[in-house]
Design a protein around this motif. Sequence first.
Motif, mmCIF file in Angstrom:
data_model
loop_
_atom_site.group_PDB
_atom_site.id
_atom_site.type_symbol
_atom_site.label_atom_id
_atom_site.label_comp_id
_atom_site.label_asym_id
_atom_site.label_seq_id
_atom_site.Cartn_x
_atom_site.Cartn_y
_atom_site.Cartn_z
ATOM 1 N N ALA A 68 3.185 2.713 -0.180
ATOM 2 C CA ALA A 68 3.155 1.382 -0.792
ATOM 3 C C ALA A 68 2.631 1.463 -2.225
ATOM 4 O O ALA A 68 3.170 0.822 -3.122
ATOM 5 C CB ALA A 68 2.292 0.440 0.038
ATOM 6 N N ARG A 69 1.605 2.284 -2.423
ATOM 7 C CA ARG A 69 1.065 2.413 -3.780
ATOM 8 C C ARG A 69 2.073 3.098 -4.678
ATOM 9 O O ARG A 69 2.239 2.731 -5.842
ATOM 10 C CB ARG A 69 -0.257 3.186 -3.747
ATOM 11 N N ALA A 70 2.766 4.119 -4.128
ATOM 12 C CA ALA A 70 3.735 4.840 -4.937
ATOM 13 C C ALA A 70 4.900 3.945 -5.325
ATOM 14 O O ALA A 70 5.526 4.165 -6.359
ATOM 15 C CB ALA A 70 4.250 6.055 -4.186
ATOM 16 N N SER A 71 5.201 2.923 -4.486
ATOM 17 C CA SER A 71 6.285 2.034 -4.887
ATOM 18 C C SER A 71 5.792 0.946 -5.814
ATOM 19 O O SER A 71 6.523 0.007 -6.097
ATOM 20 C CB SER A 71 7.012 1.420 -3.684
ATOM 21 N N GLY A 72 4.577 1.090 -6.281
ATOM 22 C CA GLY A 72 4.092 0.207 -7.322
ATOM 23 C C GLY A 72 3.794 -1.204 -6.872
ATOM 24 O O GLY A 72 3.723 -2.111 -7.690
ATOM 25 N N LEU A 73 3.618 -1.416 -5.572
ATOM 26 C CA LEU A 73 3.279 -2.761 -5.104
ATOM 27 C C LEU A 73 1.937 -3.190 -5.697
ATOM 28 O O LEU A 73 1.080 -2.362 -5.973
ATOM 29 C CB LEU A 73 3.212 -2.786 -3.577
ATOM 30 N N ALA A 74 1.776 -4.497 -5.870
ATOM 31 C CA ALA A 74 0.530 -5.009 -6.436
ATOM 32 C C ALA A 74 -0.636 -4.635 -5.515
ATOM 33 O O ALA A 74 -0.472 -4.653 -4.288
ATOM 34 C CB ALA A 74 0.622 -6.523 -6.578
ATOM 35 N N PRO A 75 -1.800 -4.300 -6.097
ATOM 36 C CA PRO A 75 -2.944 -3.931 -5.260
ATOM 37 C C PRO A 75 -3.254 -4.966 -4.186
ATOM 38 O O PRO A 75 -3.634 -4.618 -3.065
ATOM 39 C CB PRO A 75 -4.087 -3.825 -6.271
ATOM 40 N N VAL A 92 -0.816 -4.469 -1.358
ATOM 41 C CA VAL A 92 -1.160 -3.263 -0.604
ATOM 42 C C VAL A 92 -2.354 -3.553 0.294
ATOM 43 O O VAL A 92 -2.362 -3.238 1.481
ATOM 44 C CB VAL A 92 -1.481 -2.091 -1.555
ATOM 45 N N LEU A 93 -3.357 -4.233 -0.276
ATOM 46 C CA LEU A 93 -4.594 -4.461 0.470
ATOM 47 C C LEU A 93 -4.385 -5.439 1.622
ATOM 48 O O LEU A 93 -4.853 -5.203 2.738
ATOM 49 C CB LEU A 93 -5.666 -4.983 -0.490
ATOM 50 N N PHE A 94 -3.663 -6.532 1.363
ATOM 51 C CA PHE A 94 -3.578 -7.562 2.395
ATOM 52 C C PHE A 94 -2.348 -7.418 3.303
ATOM 53 O O PHE A 94 -2.488 -7.267 4.499
ATOM 54 C CB PHE A 94 -3.682 -8.961 1.781
ATOM 55 N N SER A 95 -1.137 -7.422 2.700
ATOM 56 C CA SER A 95 0.037 -7.378 3.601
ATOM 57 C C SER A 95 0.158 -6.020 4.282
ATOM 58 O O SER A 95 0.745 -5.931 5.342
ATOM 59 C CB SER A 95 1.339 -7.630 2.859
ATOM 60 N N PRO A 136 8.304 10.914 7.482
ATOM 61 C CA PRO A 136 8.715 9.529 7.192
ATOM 62 C C PRO A 136 8.293 8.521 8.253
ATOM 63 O O PRO A 136 8.070 7.364 7.934
ATOM 64 C CB PRO A 136 10.240 9.627 7.106
ATOM 65 N N ARG A 137 8.134 8.962 9.489
ATOM 66 C CA ARG A 137 7.829 7.959 10.527
ATOM 67 C C ARG A 137 6.456 7.340 10.350
ATOM 68 O O ARG A 137 6.221 6.211 10.781
ATOM 69 C CB ARG A 137 7.938 8.576 11.922
ATOM 70 N N VAL A 138 5.524 8.097 9.727
ATOM 71 C CA VAL A 138 4.208 7.492 9.504
ATOM 72 C C VAL A 138 4.043 7.038 8.059
ATOM 73 O O VAL A 138 3.016 6.486 7.690
ATOM 74 C CB VAL A 138 3.053 8.451 9.879
ATOM 75 N N ALA A 139 5.064 7.302 7.229
ATOM 76 C CA ALA A 139 4.930 6.942 5.823
ATOM 77 C C ALA A 139 5.457 5.537 5.544
ATOM 78 O O ALA A 139 5.503 5.101 4.411
ATOM 79 C CB ALA A 139 5.638 7.969 4.944
ATOM 80 N N LEU A 140 5.876 4.838 6.611
ATOM 81 C CA LEU A 140 6.306 3.450 6.445
ATOM 82 C C LEU A 140 5.326 2.556 7.201
ATOM 83 O O LEU A 140 4.762 2.953 8.220
ATOM 84 C CB LEU A 140 7.718 3.257 7.018
ATOM 85 N N ASN A 141 5.154 1.335 6.682
ATOM 86 C CA ASN A 141 4.260 0.383 7.331
ATOM 87 C C ASN A 141 4.760 0.098 8.756
ATOM 88 O O ASN A 141 5.849 -0.425 8.943
ATOM 89 C CB ASN A 141 4.229 -0.901 6.510
#
Lengths: 337, 285, 325
Positions: A238-245, A248-251, C99-104
């Motif tokens: 999530a951080r690597a895709s540049g999502l807002a902190p 990342v923290l909440f959702s 990849p299986r653990v690298a996704l939410n």
Amino acid sequence: MLTTILKRLLGAIPNLIGVVVVTFLLTRALPGDPAAFFAGGAGTAEAVEEIRKKLGLDKSLPEQFIVYVRDLARGDWGMSHATGQPVLTELTTRLPASLELTLAALLLAVIIAIPLGILAATRPGSWVDHLCRGIATAGVSLPTFFTGLLLAYIFYFLLGWAPAPLGRLDPYLSAPPLVTGFYLIDSLIARDFPVFVGALKQLILPTITLALFVLAPLARMTRASMLGVLSADFIRTARASGLAPRTVLFSYAFRNALLPVMTTLGMVFSFLLGSNVLVEKVFAWPGIGSFAIEALVASDYAPVQGFVLSMALLYVLLNLSIDIAYGFVDPRMKIEN
Amino acid sequence: MHSVWQKRLQTLRYVVGENPLSLAAFLLFAAFVLLALVGPAIAPFDALASNVGAPLSPPSLAHWFGTDSLGRDILSRVIIATRLDLGIAVAAVGISCILGGLAGAFAGYFGGWTDRIVGRLSDTIMAFPLFVLAMGIVAALGNTVANIVIATAIINLPFYIRVARAESGVLRNAGFVEAARLAGNGEVRLLFHHIIPNILPPMTVQISLNMGWAILNAAGLSFIGLGVRPPDAEWGIMVAEGAQYIVSGEWWIALFPGAVLMLAVFCFNLLGDSLRDLVDPRRRT
Amino acid sequence: MSALLEIDKLSLEFRTRSGIVRALENVSLQLPEGGSLGLVGESGSGKSVLSFAVLGIQDAAATITGGTIRFAGTDLLADGGSAMKTMRGRELAMIFQNPRVALNPIRQVGRQIEDVLLRHTALRGAAARARAIECLADVRIPDPERRYSAYPFELSGGMCQRVMIAIALACKPRLLIADEPTTGLDVTTQAAIMRLIRDLGREKGMATLLITHDLGLARDFCDKLAVMHAGHIVEVGPTETLFRTPAHPYTAQLVRATPVGQERLENLASIPGNLPDLRRGDLPPCRFSERCELRSPACATPLPNLVVSPGHLVGCHHPQARSSP
């Protein structure tokens, strides 16, 4: 979704049976001969025998159990000798008082503990983290009955900010018309603001006392679970895709961290319902806890057993709702059986 | 083996260095044990004697913690109570650890029906709010100190069952157990010689984590009038005796026993945390 | 031609309880627009640390102690990485191993793509959803409308990797960093995933940085290779040159340890020794010297950076004789 809920309901049945069996066994374990006890000290042998028959004690244990369950289902939970009222009536009239206190405490604890745990997890080693760890250890060390007294001494006797720790409402105010049994809600429905304020004032100290105790396990779990999730692979993605902190923290992090916290909630409720009894005694709160204590002191057993059973049923119900809520938050629960 | 202990010692030094509180907790623990052992010898007054001072007198040089409504010395009563409070907790946790540990070890090792029965028992206990169940048990069995111990032991059982069951379930298939099995050892012998000795460390951690909670429960039960009867000195009942004086400003009667109770529980909880860090550093939170 | 990604003398340390780990030291790399570079080395050699540093997602205990990272001319480390924060996920993207653990685990995969779109593009609502489904179709996921609402646990590892690629490529980045993208996948899926990454890279003119410990994989996939050992880049060069005439003794050993074609396992060499402990205060200038057959007193002096042939650089006092052009 419906099948999930249904499965959960079925899953709660063994616990329900267990609870009823244990409470039944507790009624049979009364010190001495219950029949002789109910007949009183002056009871003759015939009188004792008659009572034995009346109570069904002459039957076999399985038969007695069936009678016990049938009576429970019919709402016959026995009579309170002290008040002369059916136990079930006594419990249901007092339950809202206990629930209002318990829920208020839970709400307060959650409002404080979850942000605290999140802050501590996102800033490891900071003062928030140390505060959180301190609270987690100190909080579970608090004897609720003692903290309650201490708070009453400081805020009532010394500072005079809080009202006398005697019940749900000042004696000169009258209770709002009964709707939910929660004074805070009922007074708002009746638009009786002095009663609302009065009830709130009475509620504050016991609520804080209870919340202090259950805050600790909640904060500790939130922190630990948040720490675990924050180092998970998917947070890195999530951080690597540049999502807002914030996202990342909440959702991402918080929603995942919530799952173990929800599992802890069951334990927290166990603590809450137990401590509730002690806090009710300290603040003379007219709930089912103080009712049970009065009955205990008077050796009035039917109300005590009714109290244990009702608390256990309530607890099974709470765990069930947590389970169902969990199923909604975690999609993985759908395919598991 | 040598290096293992060296490593433990290193970890110990690290844990203490990292958290000086654990050293304080250990010293405090030693002090409580000492009080429990020699309490009656060092209490300045007879804890049960009335009117050793003026009733309801606040803390003074003669009576450091003040006196209660019967003129009894609170300091002496707090000291004397240590033995009873710790005694109840130790006895309860001991019973619970032995029974729960055995049941859990059997369940985890043999699985099948044993496991199902033990699991159901544990689940049934956990289906109650635990303190409420303890109240019910004491009410049913009778209002005595021994029954407080039994009730506290019962509500602690699930925790030990859980730990022992998980550990022995893992150990059952461990290489060294398999080796001992192939060497022709019977199942029961395996259980007692190979499994149970190895579940002792996590059980010890569980004990220290539970001890504080056991003290709290026992004190809570006596606070609501169960178990310990006046005039016996016990922290919970002393707080209950002082409760009615709090609203009229005589704070010392409830404060000192309550504070000491809190300190004891805090000390055990800290100790439990440190011990857990020592035995299982991964679970540090 | 100026490089798309230009890492110059980057050094990075971890502060840990047991000492400072000098995880990267004077690392330099260039990757041209549309090019593909393989970063190879044993696990623990610092490949992933380097790629995390490029995206600014390194561990909190890590500090960059020197050097620069430039992307398309922008200094990514300037202003505490503010440029990086706006670019990552849009201009540079990354996919990970397992990849299986690298996704939410508790968010529908389509929503996870949408999160990126909402963050980096002006798409909203139904348009974002439609684009997310398009992204899924782009990575050849069959039945993308239905898969949009799948959770990662309902998909296979290969499918999850495709989803992660879809997330990474959602904003059409100019650089994709693939960190061991096939680890944790079946062998058959591995090839499909690598082909997908290559095809998509060519279609979209996207540069690729492939991080892998598998030299064979890197050979099939990359025009250029950079060999990492214990936080140093020991050799860089065109893939075939590096395979045919490795200049660094470590590269030579790696090449010998890599199966080519139907080679028998017995013929493969293993590399003696382990990576040195990077917490040591007395690390030699050449971190390979302690496991090197060619070690000489010269190895205790600062490392040279020899140009063996154009584009083929080596950091060694004893480049292999065969390697001279």
